[in-house]
Structures are given as C-alpha cells and as structure tokens.
Design a protein around this motif. Structure first.
Motif, mmCIF file in Angstrom:
data_model
loop_
_atom_site.group_PDB
_atom_site.id
_atom_site.type_symbol
_atom_site.label_atom_id
_atom_site.label_comp_id
_atom_site.label_asym_id
_atom_site.label_seq_id
_atom_site.Cartn_x
_atom_site.Cartn_y
_atom_site.Cartn_z
ATOM 1 N N TYR A 87 0.849 -1.189 0.000
ATOM 2 C CA TYR A 87 0.000 0.000 0.000
ATOM 3 C C TYR A 87 0.885 1.240 0.000
ATOM 4 C CZ TYR A 87 1.200 0.544 4.940
ATOM 5 O OH TYR A 87 1.874 0.702 6.120
ATOM 6 N N GLY A 88 0.309 2.340 -0.437
ATOM 7 C CA GLY A 88 1.048 3.599 -0.380
ATOM 8 C C GLY A 88 0.537 4.600 -1.385
ATOM 9 N N ALA A 89 1.307 5.650 -1.546
ATOM 10 C CA ALA A 89 0.975 6.715 -2.488
ATOM 11 C C ALA A 89 1.394 6.316 -3.898
ATOM 12 C CB ALA A 89 1.691 8.003 -2.088
ATOM 13 N N VAL A 90 0.657 6.832 -4.873
ATOM 14 C CA VAL A 90 1.050 6.697 -6.277
ATOM 15 C C VAL A 90 1.512 8.095 -6.683
ATOM 16 C CG1 VAL A 90 0.335 6.080 -8.610
ATOM 17 C CG2 VAL A 90 -0.668 4.889 -6.643
ATOM 18 N N GLY A 101 -9.436 5.678 -9.133
ATOM 19 C CA GLY A 101 -10.159 4.751 -10.003
ATOM 20 C C GLY A 101 -9.303 4.005 -11.012
ATOM 21 N N LEU A 102 -7.992 4.239 -11.026
ATOM 22 C CA LEU A 102 -7.128 3.514 -11.963
ATOM 23 C C LEU A 102 -6.879 2.094 -11.452
ATOM 24 C CD1 LEU A 102 -4.384 6.206 -12.745
ATOM 25 C CD2 LEU A 102 -6.295 5.491 -14.211
ATOM 26 N N ARG A 115 -4.643 -7.488 -7.857
ATOM 27 C CA ARG A 115 -5.412 -6.420 -8.494
ATOM 28 C C ARG A 115 -5.957 -5.497 -7.404
ATOM 29 N NH1 ARG A 115 -6.842 -8.043 -13.780
ATOM 30 N NH2 ARG A 115 -6.465 -10.254 -14.126
ATOM 31 N N GLY A 116 -5.895 -4.223 -7.681
ATOM 32 C CA GLY A 116 -6.448 -3.228 -6.779
ATOM 33 C C GLY A 116 -6.856 -2.028 -7.608
ATOM 34 N N SER A 117 -7.070 -0.916 -6.955
ATOM 35 C CA SER A 117 -7.371 0.321 -7.674
ATOM 36 C C SER A 117 -6.908 1.496 -6.824
ATOM 37 C CB SER A 117 -8.857 0.436 -8.011
ATOM 38 O OG SER A 117 -9.622 0.487 -6.839
ATOM 39 N N THR A 118 -6.700 2.614 -7.500
ATOM 40 C CA THR A 118 -6.292 3.821 -6.796
ATOM 41 C C THR A 118 -7.513 4.508 -6.211
ATOM 42 O OG1 THR A 118 -6.422 5.125 -8.833
ATOM 43 C CG2 THR A 118 -4.262 4.188 -8.268
ATOM 44 N N ARG A 119 -7.286 5.300 -5.174
ATOM 45 C CA ARG A 119 -8.353 6.105 -4.585
ATOM 46 C C ARG A 119 -7.738 7.360 -3.985
ATOM 47 N NH1 ARG A 119 -9.796 2.421 0.729
ATOM 48 N NH2 ARG A 119 -7.872 1.282 0.578
ATOM 49 N N ARG A 147 10.403 -13.701 -4.303
ATOM 50 C CA ARG A 147 10.081 -13.465 -5.713
ATOM 51 C C ARG A 147 9.846 -11.979 -5.969
ATOM 52 N NH1 ARG A 147 6.178 -18.429 -7.739
ATOM 53 N NH2 ARG A 147 7.876 -19.917 -7.964
ATOM 54 N N ALA A 148 10.320 -11.509 -7.117
ATOM 55 C CA ALA A 148 10.185 -10.101 -7.491
ATOM 56 C C ALA A 148 8.771 -9.793 -7.966
ATOM 57 C CB ALA A 148 11.181 -9.757 -8.584
ATOM 58 N N ILE A 149 8.302 -8.607 -7.612
ATOM 59 C CA ILE A 149 6.967 -8.133 -7.995
ATOM 60 C C ILE A 149 7.122 -6.827 -8.741
ATOM 61 C CG2 ILE A 149 4.706 -7.377 -7.156
ATOM 62 C CD1 ILE A 149 5.390 -8.924 -4.532
ATOM 63 N N SER A 150 6.405 -6.708 -9.865
ATOM 64 C CA SER A 150 6.362 -5.440 -10.603
ATOM 65 C C SER A 150 4.930 -4.917 -10.546
ATOM 66 C CB SER A 150 6.818 -5.634 -12.047
ATOM 67 O OG SER A 150 5.974 -6.542 -12.722
ATOM 68 N N PHE A 151 4.793 -3.605 -10.732
ATOM 69 C CA PHE A 151 3.481 -2.957 -10.605
ATOM 70 C C PHE A 151 3.154 -2.157 -11.849
ATOM 71 C CE2 PHE A 151 5.188 -3.568 -6.396
ATOM 72 C CZ PHE A 151 4.117 -4.058 -5.671
ATOM 73 N N GLN A 152 1.867 -2.064 -12.131
ATOM 74 C CA GLN A 152 1.353 -1.283 -13.249
ATOM 75 C C GLN A 152 0.132 -0.525 -12.735
ATOM 76 O OE1 GLN A 152 0.657 -3.603 -16.790
ATOM 77 N NE2 GLN A 152 -0.959 -2.221 -17.443
ATOM 78 N N VAL A 153 0.055 0.771 -13.038
ATOM 79 C CA VAL A 153 -1.082 1.587 -12.623
ATOM 80 C C VAL A 153 -1.710 2.192 -13.869
ATOM 81 C CG1 VAL A 153 -1.866 3.565 -11.276
ATOM 82 C CG2 VAL A 153 -0.028 2.106 -10.389
ATOM 83 N N GLY A 154 -2.954 1.852 -14.122
ATOM 84 C CA GLY A 154 -3.675 2.413 -15.265
ATOM 85 C C GLY A 154 -2.976 2.188 -16.586
ATOM 86 N N GLY A 155 -2.339 1.068 -16.776
ATOM 87 C CA GLY A 155 -1.650 0.770 -18.027
ATOM 88 C C GLY A 155 -0.223 1.282 -18.085
ATOM 89 N N THR A 156 0.238 1.980 -17.057
ATOM 90 C CA THR A 156 1.596 2.521 -17.029
ATOM 91 C C THR A 156 2.456 1.698 -16.078
ATOM 92 O OG1 THR A 156 0.782 4.755 -17.446
ATOM 93 C CG2 THR A 156 2.990 4.565 -16.513
ATOM 94 N N ALA A 157 3.582 1.196 -16.589
ATOM 95 C CA ALA A 157 4.503 0.412 -15.760
ATOM 96 C C ALA A 157 5.172 1.326 -14.739
ATOM 97 C CB ALA A 157 5.546 -0.260 -16.631
#
Length: 187
Positions: A87-90, A101-102, A115-119, A147-157
């Motif tokens: 969790y945290g800031a985007v 909503g992303l 899977r999650g979403s921004t708020r 194991r390594a984890i990568s993140f994507q927000v609204g289609g942006t890596a």
C-alpha cells in the motif's frame, strides 16, 4: 462477532497482522488488519465466529477467545496462504498523473497475482493491492518469499519493484521513475 482489537485483547502487544479470508468476495477475498498500517489499509474490522484467520504473533503465546471452549484448528489447513499486501501513495511524474479509479496490477514474472485500484485519500492518490501466494489456478506462479513483484497503474509500468513477503503489509510508494539515493559526503 467482535472488533479485532477486542477479540485479540488477550494477546495485545504480541501480534502485528491478522488476515481473514472471505472466499465469497472474488474481488477482494483477503481482508487485513495490521497494528501499524493506516486505517484506509485495514479492511478487516471484526472477527466472526466460525471464520478462519491467520495471526502473525511476535512470539509463542496462548490466545483466549470469548465463546466456544475449543477451536477447530483443522480449518487452517483449508485456508490458502495469506497474500503479500502493499500500500502507499502513487506519485505523479512529468509523464504520469495518477487519479482515483485507476486499476493497479501486481505481477510476479508475467502472471497477474494482484489487483487493486487507486483512490483519493487526504489529498493524495493511494492504492492497496494483495499479491497472492503461489497456489492453484490463477495463483499458480505467484508469490513465494523472495520473488520479485512489478506494478502497473492504469496501463503505465511503475519503476518501483518489491519482493514478495507475507509477514505483514508493506508501505511502498509507486512511481514511474526510480530514485537513486546517494550518500551525503561533507567536509
């Protein structure tokens, strides 16, 4: 049904994190309560009789619960392994402006494991995402310690990456640019 802190009062100070599994909630089956996480991360508020929970205790301790005289420990064998919660800031950048909503996706390799979403919260855009443990079906190939984890927000890596570890929720700001911290050298 009792609030988490009331139900666990007999072990207050000796636990950090509690996960509850609600298999009937396909969108968010894992609910979490952590003693240090912000209120907007904690979505497990009550313990319910007959439900299974994972408690991360800081030492061997005996819990006293109000109600039934015995516990059905076999239930633990039917629960999946808890996820690794982030969790945290985007953070905004010149090429990316987060909004509420992303969709937020977390991947282990090429497998979508969370899977999650921004708020919007207190003037910033935040997220919470549970990254599933390796298991059957959609969890196949997901999290195992290290194991390594990568993140994507609204289609942006995002340039931010993490390592899977489910001992407690992890504060992690997401950004499209990696930050390099250099040591301060003074004379």
């Amino acid at each position: 049904t009792r609030p988490v802190t009331d139900a666990l009062s007999s072990i207050e100070g000796y636990y950090t994190t509690l996960y509850g599994y609600a298999g009937d909630d396909a969108a968010d089956p894992w609910k979490v309560y952590d003693v240090e996480a912000p209120a907007w991360v904690n979505d497990l508020s009550d313990l319910q009789f007959g439900h299974g929970y994972w408690i991360n205790a800081t030492q061997a301790i005996t819990i006293s619960l109000k109600g039934a005289s015995g516990l059905a420990l076999a239930l633990a064998e039917t629960l999946p392994t808890p996820p690794s919660t982030f969790y945290g800031a985007v953070r905004a950048s010149p090429d990316f402006t987060p909004v509420a909503g992303l969709p937020v996706l977390a991947r282990v390799g090429s497998t979508i494991c969370g899977r999650g979403s921004t708020r919007a919260y207190s003037g910033q855009i935040v997220y919470v995402v549970d990254v599933l443990a390796d298991g059957a079906g959609e969890a196949s190939g997901c999290g195992i310690a290290g194991r390594a984890i990568s993140f994507q927000v609204g289609g942006t890596a995002m340039a931010t990456h993490a390592v899977w570890e489910n001992n407690r929720p992890h504060a992690l700001a997401l950004s499209t640019h990696s930050t390099t911290h250099l040591p301060f050298v003074g004379r």
